[in-house]
Design a protein around this motif. Sequence first.
Motif, PDB file in Angstrom:
ATOM      1  N   TYR A 260      11.804   7.777  10.666  1.00 38.57           N
ATOM      2  CA  TYR A 260      11.223   8.091   9.357  1.00 38.57           C
ATOM      3  C   TYR A 260      10.268   6.974   8.945  1.00 38.57           C
ATOM      4  N   PRO A 261       8.959   7.226   8.934  1.00 40.98           N
ATOM      5  CA  PRO A 261       7.989   6.157   8.646  1.00 40.98           C
ATOM      6  C   PRO A 261       7.737   5.984   7.149  1.00 40.98           C
ATOM      7  N   TRP A 262       7.158   4.856   6.815  1.00 35.91           N
ATOM      8  CA  TRP A 262       6.704   4.621   5.448  1.00 35.91           C
ATOM      9  C   TRP A 262       5.607   5.624   5.092  1.00 35.91           C
ATOM     10  N   PRO A 263       5.470   5.994   3.818  1.00 33.77           N
ATOM     11  CA  PRO A 263       4.336   6.832   3.397  1.00 33.77           C
ATOM     12  C   PRO A 263       3.006   6.128   3.660  1.00 33.77           C
ATOM     13  N   LYS A 264       1.976   6.919   3.918  1.00 32.48           N
ATOM     14  CA  LYS A 264       0.676   6.346   4.305  1.00 32.48           C
ATOM     15  C   LYS A 264       0.104   5.454   3.215  1.00 32.48           C
ATOM     16  N   GLY A 265       0.279   5.859   1.946  1.00 34.02           N
ATOM     17  CA  GLY A 265      -0.256   5.042   0.863  1.00 34.02           C
ATOM     18  C   GLY A 265       0.375   3.664   0.799  1.00 34.02           C
ATOM     19  N   ILE A 266       1.685   3.600   0.980  1.00 38.19           N
ATOM     20  CA  ILE A 266       2.381   2.310   0.942  1.00 38.19           C
ATOM     21  C   ILE A 266       2.024   1.474   2.165  1.00 38.19           C
ATOM     22  N   VAL A 267       1.856   2.136   3.322  1.00 41.15           N
ATOM     23  CA  VAL A 267       1.435   1.413   4.527  1.00 41.15           C
ATOM     24  C   VAL A 267       0.063   0.782   4.316  1.00 41.15           C
ATOM     25  N   LYS A 268      -0.844   1.528   3.681  1.00 47.37           N
ATOM     26  CA  LYS A 268      -2.189   1.003   3.426  1.00 47.37           C
ATOM     27  C   LYS A 268      -2.142  -0.195   2.500  1.00 47.37           C
ATOM     28  N   GLN A 269      -1.345  -0.112   1.433  1.00 48.82           N
ATOM     29  CA  GLN A 269      -1.203  -1.239   0.516  1.00 48.82           C
ATOM     30  C   GLN A 269      -0.611  -2.458   1.221  1.00 48.82           C
ATOM     31  N   ARG A 273      -2.463  -6.046   1.729  1.00 49.22           N
ATOM     32  CA  ARG A 273      -1.855  -7.238   1.147  1.00 49.22           C
ATOM     33  C   ARG A 273      -1.583  -8.314   2.188  1.00 49.22           C
ATOM     34  N   ASN A 274      -1.325  -7.898   3.419  1.00 46.86           N
ATOM     35  CA  ASN A 274      -1.004  -8.853   4.485  1.00 46.86           C
ATOM     36  C   ASN A 274      -2.136  -9.018   5.495  1.00 46.86           C
ATOM     37  N   ALA A 275      -3.337  -8.525   5.139  1.00 48.20           N
ATOM     38  CA  ALA A 275      -4.530  -8.663   5.990  1.00 48.20           C
ATOM     39  C   ALA A 275      -4.296  -8.132   7.393  1.00 48.20           C
ATOM     40  N   ILE A 276      -3.687  -6.959   7.478  1.00 50.26           N
ATOM     41  CA  ILE A 276      -3.422  -6.318   8.764  1.00 50.26           C
ATOM     42  C   ILE A 276      -4.475  -5.238   8.982  1.00 50.26           C
ATOM     43  N   GLU A 277      -5.097  -5.264  10.144  1.00 54.33           N
ATOM     44  CA  GLU A 277      -6.114  -4.268  10.460  1.00 54.33           C
ATOM     45  C   GLU A 277      -5.441  -2.953  10.851  1.00 54.33           C
ATOM     46  N   MET A 278      -5.811  -1.887  10.179  1.00 46.29           N
ATOM     47  CA  MET A 278      -5.218  -0.578  10.434  1.00 46.29           C
ATOM     48  C   MET A 278      -5.775  -0.003  11.735  1.00 46.29           C
ATOM     49  N   PRO A 279      -4.921   0.382  12.683  1.00 43.37           N
ATOM     50  CA  PRO A 279      -5.412   1.032  13.903  1.00 43.37           C
ATOM     51  C   PRO A 279      -5.976   2.415  13.598  1.00 43.37           C
ATOM     52  N   LEU A 283      -0.841   3.172  11.030  1.00 48.25           N
ATOM     53  CA  LEU A 283       0.218   2.195  11.318  1.00 48.25           C
ATOM     54  C   LEU A 283       1.570   2.834  11.055  1.00 48.25           C
ATOM     55  N   PHE A 284       2.445   2.805  12.060  1.00 45.53           N
ATOM     56  CA  PHE A 284       3.779   3.397  11.936  1.00 45.53           C
ATOM     57  C   PHE A 284       4.779   2.287  11.649  1.00 45.53           C
ATOM     58  N   ILE A 285       5.360   2.317  10.455  1.00 44.49           N
ATOM     59  CA  ILE A 285       6.385   1.345  10.076  1.00 44.49           C
ATOM     60  C   ILE A 285       7.646   2.122   9.726  1.00 44.49           C
TER      61      ILE A 285
END
Length: 442
Positions: A260-269, A273-279, A283-285
């Motif tokens: 069960y992954p995080w919602p896309k909106g929360i993943v984007k935030q 916030r952590n300067a992670i480049e989105m593939p 991103l599956f968390i």
Amino acid sequence: MTQTTSTSPNTGTQAVQEGPIARFLRATELDTRLLGMVGALLLIWIGFHFYGYMKSGFGAFLTPRNLWNLSVQTASIGIMATGMVLVIVTRHIDLSVGSVLGFCAIVMGVMQVQILPQFLGLGHPLIWIIAILCGLALGTAVGAFHGWLIAYRGIPAFIVTLGGLLVWRGAAFLVARGETISPVDSTFALLGGGPYGAVGAVGSWIVGLLACAGIVYLILHGRSQRRKFEFPLRPVWAETFLGLIGCGIVLGAVLLVNAYPWPKGIVKQYAERNAIEMPEGGLFISHGFAIPVLILIAVGIVMTFLMTRTRFGRYVFAIGGNPEAAELAGINTRWMTVKIFALMGFLAGLSSVVASARLNSATNALGTLDELYVIASAVIGGTSLGGGIGTIYGAIIGALVMQSLQTGMVLIGFDAAIQQVVVGSVLVFAVYLDKLYRSKSK
């Protein structure tokens, strides 16, 4: 057929030959009531899933998202159900747990939002800790007061807790003046679950592997204890089977919550916030196990140990089996009653932490009708209203059954009135089955 009879040619007597199912159950020592509850739970899950599929072309019940949410929703009721087992086993009842939950939640909310920030400052790291300690202490004190009235003043538990249902609901309204207290402390809110209130994929695997190690240890330790005290040993194949099934269930649960992954909106935030480049594919968390579920598991383990491995637990079952004989044997039944209701109050306070953190607020309606679901969970889980019989794991499975019924009916669009009819019918049916079971076991 589980058994057959044959006549011995030498003695002329009839010998009972067990069938394969009876031999399997005897070798593994599995509780038939537990198997029945698990079977009923699976039927509920499959039934709701296929009903949704037949109705809309998509089954939403047996999905990682719904089962994860189901586990979180079960936590609050399940925590209180473990305490209700002790209350019912000793031939009492507690109708006040829902109101105590709401009262503790309101008090913790007021402390976090209105009182503690004035002295410690807004966002102080001790706010949520102090609030939780006060909520747990308040729940314990309320439960102990109920137990004192029951044990030392001779007022029936039904009347005391029915009065408590009204008193503490009214007290919650007076404390908050009917207002909703929100938002709670951000760290406190993590205890209610959600994307940040879960341990993630790595944490879930650690929990799963530790659980598997614990299962293997319990099987090996139990075998050594049986050999030490010269008790009959289970066949090696039976213990291997139990170990594989237990570890399989644990690892399956880990795979489920990690799917069960995080919602896309929360993943984007989170990525921003952590300067992670989105593939390119996103991103599956994984959520992993929610913190409320881990709290429920911890409570279940502690309460099972308390009931099966301590003098306190033996006294509980002794009182439930025959209160007069227990008192003649030297057990202080009145003091035990106070401790049992204090423990029930403590668990109601702990449940209020989970429930209010999940809502990120405290409302006067929080915990309404929870007492009925808690009692139903314990009874469905095999706790006898006649006293003396009950298990912690049964109550937790019963809570899961109750929440599965509610969630399934919501998913397929049943009205609230129909939901109440179904839940009430299930409770009556569970008590009827308990009556049949007790009559056959005599």
